[in-house]
Write a protein that holds these residues in place. Structure first.
Motif, mmCIF file in Angstrom:
data_model
loop_
_atom_site.group_PDB
_atom_site.id
_atom_site.type_symbol
_atom_site.label_atom_id
_atom_site.label_comp_id
_atom_site.label_asym_id
_atom_site.label_seq_id
_atom_site.Cartn_x
_atom_site.Cartn_y
_atom_site.Cartn_z
ATOM 1 N N VAL A 34 0.851 -1.182 0.000
ATOM 2 C CA VAL A 34 0.000 0.000 0.000
ATOM 3 C C VAL A 34 0.890 1.237 0.000
ATOM 4 O O VAL A 34 1.878 1.314 0.739
ATOM 5 C CB VAL A 34 -0.931 0.010 1.231
ATOM 6 N N TYR A 35 0.538 2.204 -0.845
ATOM 7 C CA TYR A 35 1.277 3.452 -0.971
ATOM 8 C C TYR A 35 0.340 4.632 -0.745
ATOM 9 O O TYR A 35 -0.806 4.615 -1.193
ATOM 10 C CB TYR A 35 1.883 3.583 -2.379
ATOM 11 N N ASP A 36 0.844 5.642 -0.061
ATOM 12 C CA ASP A 36 0.113 6.896 0.102
ATOM 13 C C ASP A 36 0.318 7.735 -1.152
ATOM 14 O O ASP A 36 1.428 7.807 -1.687
ATOM 15 C CB ASP A 36 0.626 7.681 1.304
ATOM 16 N N ILE A 37 -0.748 8.384 -1.604
ATOM 17 C CA ILE A 37 -0.649 9.296 -2.737
ATOM 18 C C ILE A 37 -0.258 10.662 -2.169
ATOM 19 O O ILE A 37 -1.031 11.292 -1.459
ATOM 20 C CB ILE A 37 -1.987 9.382 -3.502
ATOM 21 N N ILE A 38 0.956 11.105 -2.475
ATOM 22 C CA ILE A 38 1.489 12.360 -1.950
ATOM 23 C C ILE A 38 1.081 13.540 -2.828
ATOM 24 O O ILE A 38 0.683 14.583 -2.339
ATOM 25 C CB ILE A 38 3.027 12.298 -1.859
ATOM 26 N N ALA A 39 1.207 13.357 -4.144
ATOM 27 C CA ALA A 39 0.898 14.445 -5.076
ATOM 28 C C ALA A 39 0.574 13.862 -6.440
ATOM 29 O O ALA A 39 1.000 12.752 -6.773
ATOM 30 C CB ALA A 39 2.078 15.407 -5.188
ATOM 31 N N GLU A 40 -0.184 14.633 -7.213
ATOM 32 C CA GLU A 40 -0.495 14.285 -8.598
ATOM 33 C C GLU A 40 -0.400 15.559 -9.420
ATOM 34 O O GLU A 40 -0.842 16.614 -8.976
ATOM 35 C CB GLU A 40 -1.916 13.745 -8.733
ATOM 36 N N PHE A 41 0.185 15.437 -10.598
ATOM 37 C CA PHE A 41 0.285 16.624 -11.447
ATOM 38 C C PHE A 41 0.383 16.226 -12.909
ATOM 39 O O PHE A 41 0.728 15.094 -13.243
ATOM 40 C CB PHE A 41 1.480 17.493 -11.044
ATOM 41 N N GLU A 42 0.037 17.180 -13.757
ATOM 42 C CA GLU A 42 0.160 17.019 -15.202
ATOM 43 C C GLU A 42 1.150 18.053 -15.699
ATOM 44 O O GLU A 42 1.202 19.178 -15.192
ATOM 45 C CB GLU A 42 -1.184 17.237 -15.892
ATOM 46 N N VAL A 43 1.918 17.657 -16.674
ATOM 47 C CA VAL A 43 2.826 18.576 -17.349
ATOM 48 C C VAL A 43 2.902 18.118 -18.799
ATOM 49 O O VAL A 43 3.064 16.926 -19.075
ATOM 50 C CB VAL A 43 4.211 18.643 -16.670
ATOM 51 N N GLY A 44 2.695 19.056 -19.695
ATOM 52 C CA GLY A 44 2.618 18.666 -21.099
ATOM 53 C C GLY A 44 1.397 17.784 -21.289
ATOM 54 O O GLY A 44 0.324 18.056 -20.769
ATOM 55 N N ASP A 45 1.576 16.685 -21.991
ATOM 56 C CA ASP A 45 0.459 15.762 -22.237
ATOM 57 C C ASP A 45 0.525 14.523 -21.355
ATOM 58 O O ASP A 45 -0.116 13.520 -21.623
ATOM 59 C CB ASP A 45 0.427 15.364 -23.712
ATOM 60 N N ARG A 46 1.292 14.593 -20.262
ATOM 61 C CA ARG A 46 1.448 13.440 -19.378
ATOM 62 C C ARG A 46 1.044 13.789 -17.948
ATOM 63 O O ARG A 46 1.129 14.942 -17.535
ATOM 64 C CB ARG A 46 2.909 12.978 -19.371
ATOM 65 N N ALA A 47 0.651 12.759 -17.206
ATOM 66 C CA ALA A 47 0.275 12.927 -15.806
ATOM 67 C C ALA A 47 1.143 12.014 -14.951
ATOM 68 O O ALA A 47 1.529 10.915 -15.390
ATOM 69 C CB ALA A 47 -1.204 12.594 -15.614
ATOM 70 N N TYR A 48 1.430 12.461 -13.737
ATOM 71 C CA TYR A 48 2.322 11.721 -12.844
ATOM 72 C C TYR A 48 1.767 11.710 -11.427
ATOM 73 O O TYR A 48 1.032 12.615 -11.031
ATOM 74 C CB TYR A 48 3.716 12.356 -12.830
ATOM 75 N N ALA A 49 2.161 10.689 -10.677
ATOM 76 C CA ALA A 49 1.788 10.583 -9.272
ATOM 77 C C ALA A 49 3.041 10.355 -8.443
ATOM 78 O O ALA A 49 3.946 9.622 -8.862
ATOM 79 C CB ALA A 49 0.819 9.424 -9.055
ATOM 80 N N VAL A 50 3.083 10.985 -7.286
ATOM 81 C CA VAL A 50 4.164 10.782 -6.338
ATOM 82 C C VAL A 50 3.585 9.969 -5.191
ATOM 83 O O VAL A 50 2.603 10.365 -4.565
ATOM 84 C CB VAL A 50 4.723 12.126 -5.820
ATOM 85 N N LEU A 51 4.183 8.807 -4.947
ATOM 86 C CA LEU A 51 3.698 7.887 -3.920
ATOM 87 C C LEU A 51 4.800 7.635 -2.904
ATOM 88 O O LEU A 51 5.980 7.755 -3.218
ATOM 89 C CB LEU A 51 3.316 6.540 -4.550
ATOM 90 N N THR A 52 4.391 7.260 -1.708
ATOM 91 C CA THR A 52 5.370 6.828 -0.717
ATOM 92 C C THR A 52 4.816 5.609 0.000
ATOM 93 O O THR A 52 3.617 5.523 0.271
ATOM 94 C CB THR A 52 5.726 7.949 0.277
ATOM 95 N N GLY A 53 5.695 4.659 0.254
ATOM 96 C CA GLY A 53 5.306 3.453 0.972
ATOM 97 C C GLY A 53 5.294 3.708 2.468
ATOM 98 O O GLY A 53 5.567 4.814 2.933
ATOM 99 N N SER A 54 4.982 2.679 3.223
ATOM 100 C CA SER A 54 4.963 2.817 4.676
ATOM 101 C C SER A 54 6.304 2.372 5.245
ATOM 102 O O SER A 54 7.078 1.690 4.591
ATOM 103 C CB SER A 54 3.822 1.997 5.277
ATOM 104 N N GLY A 55 6.550 2.777 6.442
ATOM 105 C CA GLY A 55 7.792 2.389 7.095
ATOM 106 C C GLY A 55 8.816 3.505 7.080
ATOM 107 O O GLY A 55 8.720 4.459 6.322
ATOM 108 N N ARG A 56 9.809 3.361 7.931
ATOM 109 C CA ARG A 56 10.831 4.391 8.080
ATOM 110 C C ARG A 56 11.704 4.543 6.845
ATOM 111 O O ARG A 56 12.128 5.638 6.521
ATOM 112 C CB ARG A 56 11.733 4.053 9.263
ATOM 113 N N ALA A 57 11.986 3.470 6.177
ATOM 114 C CA ALA A 57 12.891 3.503 5.019
ATOM 115 C C ALA A 57 12.150 3.733 3.704
ATOM 116 O O ALA A 57 12.740 3.610 2.640
ATOM 117 C CB ALA A 57 13.685 2.209 4.956
ATOM 118 N N ALA A 58 10.885 4.064 3.784
ATOM 119 C CA ALA A 58 10.084 4.239 2.569
ATOM 120 C C ALA A 58 10.594 5.425 1.759
ATOM 121 O O ALA A 58 10.858 6.493 2.296
ATOM 122 C CB ALA A 58 8.624 4.441 2.925
#
Length: 102
Positions: A34-58
């Protein structure tokens, strides 16, 4: 040097609107995480998501958002090294602006 600039970014929430605050992803070995969704953004014609896992070393992961044939947003790895570098640099620029005055 990135092909994108911060002023081209449009913040979105397509994944969160469909899946909530987290997503469950399966790796090549079939293990789900399971990953937390940190951010989502579009640039140009593409979209991206920034995710982070759980735990200290995520660590944060940046994945491309694509639309499935049934119209739902899905995540895929960024396989092109140049695209990955550009998106990572852009996200760093967005989260750690160089010209922040104190």
């Amino acid at each position: 040097m990135t092909d994108f600039s911060a002023d081209q970014v449009v913040w979105t929430s397509k994944l969160k609107e469909v899946y909530g605050e987290t997503v469950e992803l399966e790796d090549e070995q079939g293990k789900s995480s399971v990953y937390d969704i940190i951010a989502e953004f579009e640039v140009g014609d593409r979209a991206y998501a920034v995710l982070t896992g759980s735990g200290r070393a995520a660590e944060q992961e940046i994945l491309r958002i694509v639309v499935s044939p049934d119209g739902l947003p899905e995540l895929e790895s960024i396989v092109d090294d140049e695209e990955w570098e550009n998106v990572n640099e852009l996200y760093d620029e967005l989260t750690f602006p160089a010209n922040v005055s104190e």
